[in-house]
Design a protein around this motif. Structure first.
Motif, PDB file in Angstrom:
ATOM      1  N   GLU A   1       0.893  -1.031   0.201  1.00  0.00           N
ATOM      2  CA  GLU A   1      -0.094  -0.051  -0.040  1.00  0.00           C
ATOM      3  C   GLU A   1       0.808   1.310   0.138  1.00  0.00           C
ATOM      4  OE1 GLU A   1      -3.413   2.086   2.930  1.00  0.00           O
ATOM      5  OE2 GLU A   1      -3.373   0.043   2.693  1.00  0.00           O
TER       6      GLU A   1
ATOM      7  N   LYS B   1      -0.560   7.114   0.070  1.00  0.00           N
ATOM      8  CA  LYS B   1      -1.930   7.601  -0.161  1.00  0.00           C
ATOM      9  C   LYS B   1      -3.016   6.448  -0.149  1.00  0.00           C
ATOM     10  CE  LYS B   1      -0.460  11.631  -2.489  1.00  0.00           C
ATOM     11  NZ  LYS B   1      -0.485  12.634  -3.762  1.00  0.00           N
ATOM     12  N   GLY B   2      -2.565   5.167   0.093  1.00  0.00           N
ATOM     13  CA  GLY B   2      -3.636   4.068   0.115  1.00  0.00           C
ATOM     14  C   GLY B   2      -3.652   3.290  -1.136  1.00  0.00           C
ATOM     15  N   ASN B   3      -3.125   3.442  -2.433  1.00  0.00           N
ATOM     16  CA  ASN B   3      -3.384   2.886  -3.535  1.00  0.00           C
ATOM     17  C   ASN B   3      -2.549   1.497  -3.206  1.00  0.00           C
ATOM     18  OD1 ASN B   3      -4.374   4.812  -5.308  1.00  0.00           O
ATOM     19  ND2 ASN B   3      -2.623   5.931  -4.968  1.00  0.00           N
ATOM     20  N   LYS B   4      -3.224   0.630  -3.725  1.00  0.00           N
ATOM     21  CA  LYS B   4      -2.742  -0.973  -3.520  1.00  0.00           C
ATOM     22  C   LYS B   4      -2.100  -1.229  -4.687  1.00  0.00           C
ATOM     23  CE  LYS B   4      -5.410  -1.850  -0.012  1.00  0.00           C
ATOM     24  NZ  LYS B   4      -4.924  -1.863   1.344  1.00  0.00           N
TER      25      LYS B   4
ATOM     26  N   ASP C   1       1.698   6.328  -6.415  1.00  0.00           N
ATOM     27  CA  ASP C   1       0.970   7.772  -5.970  1.00  0.00           C
ATOM     28  C   ASP C   1       0.989   8.595  -7.111  1.00  0.00           C
ATOM     29  OD1 ASP C   1      -0.192   6.724  -3.903  1.00  0.00           O
ATOM     30  OD2 ASP C   1       1.199   7.533  -2.270  1.00  0.00           O
TER      31      ASP C   1
END
Length: 269
Positions: A68, A71-74, A191
């Motif tokens: 992750e 910014k929380g993107n997988k 990101d």
């Protein structure tokens, strides 16, 4: 098997792989580039045949998922490596087509990469990596001259000497516990991609000399291989600036840029 027979086999395998890749990807090499590519193969074999014989897994797939970004993107990481084993130890090798001087000048980048691969291998297979190394098949100036002499005059003496003095093996320190920052850097890049942040460096940065590359700057090393360079403000500024005659690519780049802009004007009309 005699060395001559082995090299004939290498040529046969090289041609088969080339045709397979050409068919799959739709890209062909010009004859000179293809010739140099096979020279890389022969150099590697003649210098490191003992090492090549120890490799028992090539293009081993390594996969790290569930990551992750800040910014929380997988995201996931996929890598392919060569593995050599003895009865006691496991070794990891990564072959690069750059020359060893460039790789050594940028050692930290490759240490980070191979340590990440070592961690991925350990997580998947449980075996600690004893050592890791980059194999630099790129030609030194001595090798380039020796190959040219061999091609033009059939003189193998200079080539044998050049290969003998050539050291393409660059070992890196293995420490899989140093990968936290590497994964964080990967996440930041992801990101930017997801956020469509494709900002080119300022034109002045394109003048920066590349470590390990004599008389080569960022534009020549990176931009000249970028298909989007003629839509890049920084690159157009770089090739249009006054006093840029020292750049070997300036004249051809400006000519091509003018052709592209003329084509765009015609399309607009």
């Amino acid at each position: 098997m005699r060395n001559e027979d082995m090299e004939s086999l290498l040529k046969e395998w090289f041609d088969e792989n080339y045709e397979m890749l050409r068919f799959a990807n739709g890209h062909a090499l010009n004859p000179m580039v293809k010739k140099i590519a096979f020279q890389h193969v022969l150099q590697y074999w003649r210098k490191l045949s003992n090492l090549a014989a120890q490799v028992d897994e090539t293009e081993l797939k390594l996969f790290l998922s569930g990551l992750e970004t800040p910014k929380g993107n997988k995201f996931s990481i996929l890598a392919y490596v060569d593995i050599a084993r003895t009865q006691e130890e496991v070794f990891l090798y990564d072959i690069k087509t750059e020359d060893v001087e460039y790789l050594d000048a940028n050692r930290k980048r490759h240490e980070d990469q191979l340590n990440l691969y070592s961690k991925m291998y350990y997580d998947l297979h449980g075996d600690p990596m004893a050592k890791a190394a980059v194999i630099a098949t790129g030609q030194t100036e001595e090798l380039k001259g020796a190959w040219e002499k061999y091609t033009n005059e059939g003189d193998n003496t200079a080539l044998e000497q050049a290969i003998k003095s050539w050291d393409p093996y660059l070992e890196v320190e293995v420490n899989k516990d140093t990968t936290t920052k590497v994964l964080s850097d990967f996440g930041k890049v992801v990101d930017k991609i997801e956020g469509k942040e494709f900002v080119s460096p300022p034109s002045i940065e394109l003048e920066t000399k590349v470590l390990g590359k004599k008389n080569t700057n960022f534009a020549q090393h990176v931009c000249d291989n970028c298909d989007g360079r003629f839509s890049c403000t920084s690159f157009k500024t770089y090739i249009s600036q006054e006093g840029a005659s020292r750049r070997g690519n300036k004249k051809s780049s400006i000519a091509l840029l003018k052709q592209i802009e003329e084509m765009k004007r015609k399309e607009a009309n």
